[in-house]
Design a protein around this motif. Structure first.
Motif, mmCIF file in Angstrom:
data_model
loop_
_atom_site.group_PDB
_atom_site.id
_atom_site.type_symbol
_atom_site.label_atom_id
_atom_site.label_comp_id
_atom_site.label_asym_id
_atom_site.label_seq_id
_atom_site.Cartn_x
_atom_site.Cartn_y
_atom_site.Cartn_z
ATOM 1 N N HIS A 1 0.793 -1.229 0.000
ATOM 2 C CA HIS A 1 0.000 0.000 0.000
ATOM 3 C C HIS A 1 0.825 1.279 0.000
ATOM 4 C CE1 HIS A 1 -2.755 -3.086 1.552
ATOM 5 N NE2 HIS A 1 -3.585 -2.463 0.768
ATOM 6 N N ASP A 2 1.867 1.327 -0.779
ATOM 7 C CA ASP A 2 2.666 2.549 -0.855
ATOM 8 C C ASP A 2 2.053 3.597 -1.774
ATOM 9 O OD1 ASP A 2 4.562 1.657 0.902
ATOM 10 O OD2 ASP A 2 5.889 0.873 -0.653
ATOM 11 N N ASP A 3 1.441 3.161 -2.858
ATOM 12 C CA ASP A 3 0.938 4.084 -3.876
ATOM 13 C C ASP A 3 -0.526 3.770 -4.162
ATOM 14 O OD1 ASP A 3 0.548 5.802 -5.975
ATOM 15 O OD2 ASP A 3 1.960 4.831 -7.336
ATOM 16 N N SER A 4 -1.437 4.630 -3.699
ATOM 17 C CA SER A 4 -2.868 4.356 -3.864
ATOM 18 C C SER A 4 -3.301 4.382 -5.328
ATOM 19 C CB SER A 4 -3.705 5.337 -3.048
ATOM 20 O OG SER A 4 -3.534 6.656 -3.526
ATOM 21 N N SER A 5 -2.505 5.003 -6.197
ATOM 22 C CA SER A 5 -2.875 5.017 -7.612
ATOM 23 C C SER A 5 -2.671 3.646 -8.257
ATOM 24 C CB SER A 5 -2.074 6.076 -8.372
ATOM 25 O OG SER A 5 -0.707 5.725 -8.418
ATOM 26 N N GLN A 6 -1.966 2.755 -7.565
ATOM 27 C CA GLN A 6 -1.688 1.415 -8.090
ATOM 28 C C GLN A 6 -2.602 0.338 -7.508
ATOM 29 O OE1 GLN A 6 0.661 0.484 -10.461
ATOM 30 N NE2 GLN A 6 0.775 2.681 -10.797
#
Length: 111
Positions: free
Chosen positions: A44-49
């Protein structure tokens, strides 16, 4: 003579309502629980992914020899992601610290 007679309008309205309900995607509780579990398990580092990661996990989880392959359902993935977005910012971060808590909170959001 009016074209908009109740004996014509009422059945048309009922048919339109039934058609609208039928066209809307319906997901089983099992499918929702699976997508929530996948969502809680991904990085869950990048919510766009999130959606791309969920699709990768779900589509990639199929064995070559599986008789029933699970295909990613974009509408359900979006629904899970939107449920997460509706959480307050502090709760968005806290659900990822514990998978059990994440599944419980996200499952409640989807009901």
């Amino acid at each position: 003579m009016s074209i908009f007679k109740p004996r014509i309008i009422i059945p048309l309205a009922i048919c339109a309502g039934v058609l609208g309900w039928w066209m809307e995607p319906h997901f089983s509780q099992e499918d929702k629980a699976y997508y929530v579990s996948v969502f809680c398990a991904i990085h869950h580092d990048d919510s766009s992914q999130f959606l791309k990661d969920m699709q990768t996990v779900i589509d990639g989880g199929n064995s070559d020899y599986a008789l029933q392959k699970i295909n990613y359902q974009p509408a359900l993935g979006e629904k899970v992601f939107k449920a997460w977005q509706q959480l307050p910012a502090d709760q968005q971060q806290s659900v990822f610290s514990n998978n059990e808590a994440c599944r419980k909170v996200m499952g409640a959001q989807l009901k």
